[in-house]
Design a protein around this motif. Structure first.
Motif, short mmCIF file in Angstrom:
data_model
loop_
_atom_site.label_atom_id
_atom_site.label_comp_id
_atom_site.label_asym_id
_atom_site.label_seq_id
_atom_site.Cartn_x
_atom_site.Cartn_y
_atom_site.Cartn_z
N MET A 40 0.84 -1.18 0.00
CA MET A 40 0.00 0.00 0.00
C MET A 40 0.88 1.24 0.00
O MET A 40 1.77 1.36 0.82
CB MET A 40 -0.85 -0.02 1.29
N GLU A 41 0.63 2.12 -0.93
CA GLU A 41 1.44 3.33 -1.05
C GLU A 41 0.65 4.54 -0.56
O GLU A 41 -0.52 4.71 -0.88
CB GLU A 41 1.85 3.54 -2.51
N ILE A 42 1.32 5.38 0.20
CA ILE A 42 0.67 6.56 0.79
C ILE A 42 0.52 7.67 -0.24
O ILE A 42 1.37 7.85 -1.10
CB ILE A 42 1.46 7.04 2.02
N ASN A 43 -0.57 8.40 -0.15
CA ASN A 43 -0.83 9.54 -1.02
C ASN A 43 0.14 10.67 -0.65
O ASN A 43 0.19 11.10 0.49
CB ASN A 43 -2.28 9.99 -0.84
N SER A 44 0.89 11.16 -1.61
CA SER A 44 1.90 12.19 -1.34
C SER A 44 1.28 13.53 -0.95
O SER A 44 1.97 14.40 -0.43
CB SER A 44 2.81 12.37 -2.56
N ASN A 45 0.00 13.72 -1.20
CA ASN A 45 -0.68 14.98 -0.84
C ASN A 45 -1.27 14.98 0.57
O ASN A 45 -1.88 15.96 0.97
CB ASN A 45 -1.81 15.26 -1.84
N PHE A 46 -1.10 13.90 1.30
CA PHE A 46 -1.66 13.80 2.64
C PHE A 46 -1.03 14.82 3.59
O PHE A 46 0.16 15.11 3.50
CB PHE A 46 -1.42 12.42 3.24
N THR A 47 -1.84 15.31 4.52
CA THR A 47 -1.33 16.12 5.62
C THR A 47 -0.58 15.21 6.57
O THR A 47 -0.66 13.98 6.46
CB THR A 47 -2.49 16.80 6.38
N GLU A 48 0.11 15.79 7.53
CA GLU A 48 0.82 14.97 8.53
C GLU A 48 -0.16 14.09 9.30
O GLU A 48 0.14 12.93 9.58
CB GLU A 48 1.63 15.85 9.49
N ASN A 49 -1.32 14.64 9.66
CA ASN A 49 -2.32 13.83 10.37
C ASN A 49 -2.78 12.66 9.52
O ASN A 49 -2.94 11.54 10.02
CB ASN A 49 -3.53 14.68 10.78
N ALA A 50 -3.02 12.91 8.23
CA ALA A 50 -3.46 11.83 7.35
C ALA A 50 -2.36 10.78 7.19
O ALA A 50 -2.65 9.59 7.11
CB ALA A 50 -3.87 12.40 6.00
#
Length: 84
Positions: A1-11
């Motif tokens: 699973m790859e994290i969305n690069s636009n996520f906030t720190e909380n996300a």
């Protein structure tokens, strides 16, 4: 699973907690619940106008969300409720 690069720190933190919870970490599950239980409770309370029912529905919401962690779509923040 790859994290969305636009996520906030909380996300991003939520993403890592979701992964750990999906692997069976009770601590990660508890951290996610602690993070969102008040906002879910008060949203539900506005709808049902009954504290006991709101608490029951909050617990049920988390139970259903965690049953479906395997459907989590990492392009969306966990807080949006995108579990497929």
């Amino acid at each position: 699973m790859e994290i969305n690069s636009n996520f906030t720190e909380n996300a991003k933190n939520d993403f890592h907690l979701v992964v750990k919870a999906g692997e069976g970490s009770q601590r990660a599950y508890a951290d996610l619940m602690q993070r969102y239980k008040d906002s879910i409770y008060f949203m539900v309370l506005k709808m049902v106008n009954n504290k006991e029912d709101a608490m029951d529905l909050t617990v049920e919401t988390f139970a259903k969300a965690f049953e479906k962690l395997d459907k989590y779509q990492p392009e969306y923040a966990f807080s949006t409720g995108c579990l497929g």
